[in-house]
Design an enzyme around this catalytic site. Sequence first.
Site, PDB file in Angstrom:
ATOM      1  N   ARG A   8       4.284  60.564  44.549  1.00  0.00           N
ATOM      2  CA  ARG A   8       4.106  61.267  45.804  1.00  0.00           C
ATOM      3  C   ARG A   8       3.238  60.415  46.717  1.00  0.00           C
ATOM      4  O   ARG A   8       2.287  59.766  46.254  1.00  0.00           O
ATOM      5  CB  ARG A   8       3.456  62.639  45.587  1.00  0.00           C
ATOM      6  CG  ARG A   8       4.366  63.663  44.949  1.00  0.00           C
ATOM      7  CD  ARG A   8       5.493  64.081  45.874  1.00  0.00           C
ATOM      8  NE  ARG A   8       6.312  65.155  45.353  1.00  0.00           N
ATOM      9  CZ  ARG A   8       7.472  64.990  44.714  1.00  0.00           C
ATOM     10  NH1 ARG A   8       7.936  63.749  44.491  1.00  0.00           N
ATOM     11  NH2 ARG A   8       8.158  66.033  44.296  1.00  0.00           N
ATOM     12  N   GLU A  24       5.876  60.883  55.310  1.00  0.00           N
ATOM     13  CA  GLU A  24       7.312  61.168  55.236  1.00  0.00           C
ATOM     14  C   GLU A  24       7.639  62.582  55.703  1.00  0.00           C
ATOM     15  O   GLU A  24       6.815  63.496  55.523  1.00  0.00           O
ATOM     16  CB  GLU A  24       7.833  60.938  53.810  1.00  0.00           C
ATOM     17  CG  GLU A  24       7.211  61.793  52.726  1.00  0.00           C
ATOM     18  CD  GLU A  24       7.780  61.474  51.352  1.00  0.00           C
ATOM     19  OE1 GLU A  24       8.479  62.339  50.783  1.00  0.00           O
ATOM     20  OE2 GLU A  24       7.527  60.345  50.849  1.00  0.00           O
ATOM     21  N   HIS A  49      12.206  57.658  49.998  1.00  0.00           N
ATOM     22  CA  HIS A  49      12.149  58.699  48.970  1.00  0.00           C
ATOM     23  C   HIS A  49      13.526  58.917  48.339  1.00  0.00           C
ATOM     24  O   HIS A  49      14.010  60.050  48.223  1.00  0.00           O
ATOM     25  CB  HIS A  49      11.601  60.011  49.541  1.00  0.00           C
ATOM     26  CG  HIS A  49      10.969  60.886  48.495  1.00  0.00           C
ATOM     27  ND1 HIS A  49       9.936  61.754  48.760  1.00  0.00           N
ATOM     28  CD2 HIS A  49      11.221  61.027  47.160  1.00  0.00           C
ATOM     29  CE1 HIS A  49       9.578  62.404  47.656  1.00  0.00           C
ATOM     30  NE2 HIS A  49      10.354  61.970  46.674  1.00  0.00           N
TER      31      HIS A  49
END
Length: 310
Positions: A230, A259, A277
């Site tokens: 993350r 993001e 991602h």
Amino acid sequence: MKPVLLVLNPMSPQHLASLGERFTVHYAPDAAARADAVATHGSTARAVLTMGSIGLTATEIDAMPRLELVCALGAGYENIAHEHARARGIAVANGAGTNDSCVADHAMALLLAAVRAVPQLDIATRAGQWRDTLPLSPNFSGRRMGIVGLGTIGRRIARRGEGFDLEIGYHNRTARTDTTYRYFDSVSALAQWADYLVIATPGGAGTRHLVDAGVLAALGPNGFLVNIARGSVVDTAALAQALHAGTVRGAGLDVYESEPAPPMVLLDCPNLVLTPHMGGWSPEAIQASVDQFLENARRHFAGEPLLTPV
């Protein structure tokens, strides 16, 4: 009558059609549609499908009096108010195990690309430069890889590292008894030992900025960082400073704090590989995640134990 399902994460028409065979689906993949779906269909919703990065708030849960099941499509569930859900008797499950191999593959791809400077060499080649004018990249194999978070994904990354003759070390909150990999009791100690530091720990408040300026300094000017966990785990500003100053040699990031907006402070950093991602996304992984949600839902509504409860 089919149960009402709110889908809060992006999905393909094919997968939505698959869900529609078992549920009355209300698709809400953006903020406006989500708020409308909760307001309009929350009173009848019995299940919610979301993702860890998208989550489900306690307020949203309380707007759904008939809610019985909340599932995360992937393994992460850090932004789902899961304790609040369980306090209301709502079952919570995730997609653990469905994309582990995909994420591990992507971690190694990022690490190889960063160490061997693959993006930079591609650009140079397209510009007509030949190898004699370019800096040399180090060997990838035979070095030390430290993994922060030796869970299922971390162990898969470790096995791939062994294929490159890498020595493996790791940091968890406590040492594992089922591995011979070297354990370090702090991230800083692991970073000081490692040539490559791979982040595979869960997100959330407990790991925010776990990799900070001190950890990056310990990794050092010959070290490489990869984050497929993350974005919140890495201090973005500290990483930008380290890359610009050369106190870390390179990095590969599939996740970042800003993001889905790009990490602007990192875009001009040298020897940085970025992907949006995508680490856990492949046709096979997504299908496996959808299939696992359907099986968890089948089990729940049949009164059977969930396959992957949180």
